[in-house]
Scaffold this motif. Sequence first.
Motif, PDB file in Angstrom:
ATOM      1  N   GLU A   1       0.793  -1.228   0.000  1.00  0.00           N
ATOM      2  CA  GLU A   1       0.000   0.000   0.000  1.00  0.00           C
ATOM      3  C   GLU A   1       0.825   1.277   0.000  1.00  0.00           C
ATOM      4  O   GLU A   1       0.283   2.353  -0.146  1.00  0.00           O
ATOM      5  N   ALA A   2       2.138   1.123   0.185  1.00  0.00           N
ATOM      6  CA  ALA A   2       2.974   2.317   0.218  1.00  0.00           C
ATOM      7  C   ALA A   2       2.792   3.087  -1.091  1.00  0.00           C
ATOM      8  O   ALA A   2       2.757   2.502  -2.160  1.00  0.00           O
ATOM      9  N   THR A   3       2.635   4.381  -0.978  1.00  0.00           N
ATOM     10  CA  THR A   3       2.409   5.186  -2.182  1.00  0.00           C
ATOM     11  C   THR A   3       3.733   5.438  -2.898  1.00  0.00           C
ATOM     12  O   THR A   3       4.768   5.516  -2.267  1.00  0.00           O
ATOM     13  N   PRO A   4       3.666   5.563  -4.224  1.00  0.00           N
ATOM     14  CA  PRO A   4       4.892   5.837  -4.977  1.00  0.00           C
ATOM     15  C   PRO A   4       5.507   7.158  -4.529  1.00  0.00           C
ATOM     16  O   PRO A   4       4.787   8.101  -4.213  1.00  0.00           O
ATOM     17  N   ARG A   5       6.806   7.185  -4.487  1.00  0.00           N
ATOM     18  CA  ARG A   5       7.510   8.404  -4.106  1.00  0.00           C
ATOM     19  C   ARG A   5       8.665   8.641  -5.057  1.00  0.00           C
ATOM     20  O   ARG A   5       9.373   7.687  -5.411  1.00  0.00           O
ATOM     21  N   THR A   6       8.863   9.867  -5.418  1.00  0.00           N
ATOM     22  CA  THR A   6       9.901  10.172  -6.389  1.00  0.00           C
ATOM     23  C   THR A   6      11.247  10.382  -5.692  1.00  0.00           C
ATOM     24  O   THR A   6      11.298  10.966  -4.606  1.00  0.00           O
ATOM     25  N   PRO A   7      12.334   9.846  -6.287  1.00  0.00           N
ATOM     26  CA  PRO A   7      13.624   9.874  -5.597  1.00  0.00           C
ATOM     27  C   PRO A   7      14.223  11.263  -5.418  1.00  0.00           C
ATOM     28  O   PRO A   7      14.090  12.128  -6.281  1.00  0.00           O
ATOM     29  N   ASN A   8      14.874  11.444  -4.274  1.00  0.00           N
ATOM     30  CA  ASN A   8      15.642  12.642  -3.971  1.00  0.00           C
ATOM     31  C   ASN A   8      17.111  12.269  -4.221  1.00  0.00           C
ATOM     32  O   ASN A   8      17.556  11.220  -3.774  1.00  0.00           O
ATOM     33  N   VAL A   9      17.820  13.086  -4.978  1.00  0.00           N
ATOM     34  CA  VAL A   9      19.186  12.728  -5.392  1.00  0.00           C
ATOM     35  C   VAL A   9      20.201  13.748  -4.885  1.00  0.00           C
ATOM     36  O   VAL A   9      20.019  14.953  -5.079  1.00  0.00           O
ATOM     37  N   GLN A  10      21.253  13.259  -4.230  1.00  0.00           N
ATOM     38  CA  GLN A  10      22.325  14.152  -3.769  1.00  0.00           C
ATOM     39  C   GLN A  10      23.656  13.630  -4.290  1.00  0.00           C
ATOM     40  O   GLN A  10      23.950  12.437  -4.160  1.00  0.00           O
ATOM     41  N   VAL A  11      24.455  14.511  -4.857  1.00  0.00           N
ATOM     42  CA  VAL A  11      25.755  14.118  -5.402  1.00  0.00           C
ATOM     43  C   VAL A  11      26.844  14.893  -4.669  1.00  0.00           C
ATOM     44  O   VAL A  11      26.795  16.124  -4.619  1.00  0.00           O
TER      45      VAL A  11
END
Length: 120
Positions: free
Chosen positions: A20-30
């Motif tokens: 049931e977890a809702t889709p989440r968009t990735p957070n990216v750190q470089v």
Amino acid sequence: MAKALMLSCLAVVLLVGFLEATPRTPNVQVYSRYPVEKGTENIVNCYVDNFHPPKINITIEKGGKPLDVKQSDLSFDKTWAFNRLVYAKVTPDGEDVACRVEHSTLAGPKVVKWGEYLPL
Ligand SMILES: *[C@@H]1O[C@H](CO)[C@@H](O)[C@H](O)[C@H]1NC(C)=O
């Protein structure tokens, strides 16, 4: 018996939470492991977190070409947001270095440049 029942209930609760977890968009750190110096080998980290579902492609590229990367195990927090660290050895020489992430929540690849590197 009661213990087995409790364990299977727990398994069901975990499974339902997972599905049931809702889709989440990735957070990216470089960011680099060491201070950036031109011509000196460094390690560039691409830390990607807060995404769901867990299926993801993460690559690090230099001058548009993929580098050999190593990656951590996929892990997640109690809200089912996944995170993963990918890193590669890089010797800064003026070419662009970026992390490219592909995920089902993104319309196209998310490309994040290694920022510390730009002032060179
Ligand atoms: C990851 O890469 C593979 C191979 O290029 C591709 O088939 C797949 O769709 C990609 N996954 C995502 C989440 O974009």
